[in-house]
Design a protein around this motif. Structure first.
Motif, short mmCIF file in Angstrom:
data_model
loop_
_atom_site.label_atom_id
_atom_site.label_comp_id
_atom_site.label_asym_id
_atom_site.label_seq_id
_atom_site.Cartn_x
_atom_site.Cartn_y
_atom_site.Cartn_z
N TYR A 1 0.80 -1.22 0.00
CA TYR A 1 0.00 0.00 0.00
C TYR A 1 0.83 1.28 0.00
O TYR A 1 0.28 2.37 0.09
N ARG B 1 1.07 4.32 -4.81
CA ARG B 1 -0.10 5.19 -4.99
C ARG B 1 -1.09 4.57 -5.97
O ARG B 1 -2.31 4.62 -5.73
N THR B 2 -0.61 3.97 -7.05
CA THR B 2 -1.50 3.36 -8.04
C THR B 2 -2.31 2.23 -7.42
O THR B 2 -3.53 2.15 -7.57
N CYS C 1 -4.97 3.58 -5.03
CA CYS C 1 -6.15 4.14 -5.71
C CYS C 1 -7.10 3.03 -6.19
O CYS C 1 -8.32 3.10 -5.98
N TRP C 2 -6.53 2.02 -6.84
CA TRP C 2 -7.35 0.91 -7.33
C TRP C 2 -7.98 0.16 -6.16
O TRP C 2 -9.11 -0.33 -6.25
N VAL D 1 -8.84 1.42 -3.20
CA VAL D 1 -9.94 2.23 -2.66
C VAL D 1 -11.19 2.04 -3.51
O VAL D 1 -12.31 1.87 -2.99
N TRP D 2 -11.00 2.08 -4.84
CA TRP D 2 -12.15 1.85 -5.71
C TRP D 2 -12.72 0.46 -5.49
O TRP D 2 -13.94 0.26 -5.44
N GLU E 1 -7.97 4.54 -15.68
CA GLU E 1 -8.70 5.38 -14.73
C GLU E 1 -9.86 6.11 -15.41
O GLU E 1 -10.92 6.32 -14.81
#
Length: 450
Positions: free
Chosen positions: A278, A281-282, A285-286, A288-289, A351
């Protein structure tokens, strides 16, 4: 020497080629029958109908939330137990919990009994991790993609065939919903019987990474101890009964200490993997989605049948839940299969597509909730479910691209856990009768915001 090594590698490859077929076939058979449940698309009408005679408030605000709570409470312990017990016992537990669920669905009466039913269904859902992790401990990494495809196809096929079978038996043969539950009980019983024939893995991701080397160490230690005993003098040998007790007590303490140290080591390894994964950053983000979308998806799936029942009550009109579930699953499977052959730079366009399709999913949920026409609800649901399968597959590709198998299992476990935490909070506040206890249409509008 090089020729000998080449033959050795070829031999191991042939062995792995032969070794993956039988466990994969058995696991696919288990997945097919475990998901071949003709009654599942008609669960809400069954609970609200004369067989159970429950009210909407009991079903939606008191019974269905139990599944969410039990799933969350069991997920992490089951994750560790799955790895420690090496998958097969947990798969057997899943089959048993499905049998208990459908047996209670046939004969349990009253709110409390059906709440216990939901708890056992939560066990079966939490133990799904063993089904998908089992095969990776049995086959070579060169066939991971192939066996994953086979196992996923088996589960989707089972669900599709089950949904279509249920719809045909209701619409054409005029079978009762009780009879569909009998068929579902028979199918999950076949799955349970199949699980006993699965080979027991020799390794797992964290607790049992290399049992063979550990066995060799134990044998060497035993032979060393044996040589030491034969070299002892007669005086020392005469005192052996007392020493054996002491050594036995010491060995028990040592074994307990080693187990505790090993558990601490596993937890520390998991934490280090967590921090490493974690920090990207990539991936964050994925993830979290993934958590937000999975939370919303599970909530919509849980209460969609109730929404359809409100729009077009089964007591006054024909219902086509089975066809809708089958079409959405089949279309989703086709989309997931096709995405593997589409050449696109996901790092550049991923994205953008994620945002666009997520907007379409949200709109489809909103339309399903606000337009009081059952066929519009059906079409919106098919669009919602197939697009979710597409996006979750893209997210899977993006997250798993540069992860080891250990990190892969951990990340998806953590993402699912976060999704369940969010789902539990929403259920407590919005759905549960001890919270706001909102009506079904308002609930779905809340899920639309996710």
């Amino acid at each position: 020497m090089e020729l000998k090594e080449a033959f050795s590698r070829r031999g191991s490859m042939l062995m792995s080629g032969r070794g993956w077929v039988m466990p994969t076939c058995l696991l696919c058979a288990y997945g097919f029958f475990a998901n071949l449940r003709p009654s599942e698309p008609f669960l809400t009408p069954y609970l609200l109908g004369p067989d159970k005679n429950l009210t909407e408030k009991q079903v939606f605000n008191e019974i269905y939330p139990v599944w969410t709570y039990s799933y969350l409470a069991l997920l992490f312990p089951v994750f560790l137990a799955t790895d420690y017990l090496r998958y097969k016992p947990v798969i057997i537990l899943q089959g048993l919990s499905l049998i208990v669920t459908w047996f209670m669905l046939l004969y349990a009466q009253g709110t409390l009994a059906v709440q216990f039913l939901e708890f056992f269904y939560g066990i079966s859902t939490a133990t799904e991790v063993a089904y998908y992790a089992y095969i990776y401990s049995m086959v070579d990494s060169t066939v991971y993609q192939k066996v994953t495809s086979y196992c996923r196809t088996a589960t989707l096929t089972g669900f599709t065939v089950g949904s279509l079978t249920g719809q045909i038996l209701i619409s054409v043969a005029n079978w009762s919903l009780f009879s569909l539950n009998v068929i579902s009980l028979i199918c999950v019983s076949i799955a349970f019987a199949t699980s006993w024939f699965l080979p027991m893995p020799n390794k797992s991701l964290f607790f049992h990474q290399n049992l063979k080397s550990q066995a060799r160490k134990d044998l060497n230690a035993a032979s060393t101890f044996k040589r030491h005993i034969t070299e002892e003098s007669d005086d020392l040998e005469a005192q052996m009964p007392l020493n054996r007790k002491e050594k036995s007590g010491d060995s028990q303490i040592s074994a307990s200490s080693n187990r505790n140290i090993h558990l601490i080591h596993v937890l520390r390894t998991l934490w280090n993997h967590f921090l490493t994964c974690y920090s990207s950053r990539t991936l964050l983000c994925w993830s979290v989605w993934w958590a937000l979308s999975t939370c919303g998806y599970c909530q919509v799936i849980n209460y969609t049948q109730g929404l359809w029942e409100k729009v077009a009550p089964s007591s006054h009109s024909a219902i086509y839940n089975g066809v809708v579930e089958a079409v959405s699953t089949l279309l989703g499977a086709v989309v997931v299969f096709a995405i593997g052959y589409i050449k696109i730079s996901w790092s550049s366009w991923g994205e953008l597509l994620l945002g666009l399709f997520s907007l379409i999913i949200a709109i489809s949920v909103y339309i399903m909730d606000t337009i009081g026409i059952i066929w519009v609800c059906y079409v919106s649901y098919i669009l919602f479910r197939s697009l979710y399968m597409l996006l979750i597959t893209i997210a899977t590709f993006q997250i798993a691209a540069n992860l080891s198998m250990e990190c892969y299992a951990l990340v998806f476990g953590v993402n699912t856990f976060i999704a369940l935490v969010l789902q539990t909070l929403i259920t407590l506040i919005v759905v549960d009768s001890s919270g706001l206890g909102l009506d079904l249409f308002t609930q779905v509008n809340t899920f639309f915001c996710l």
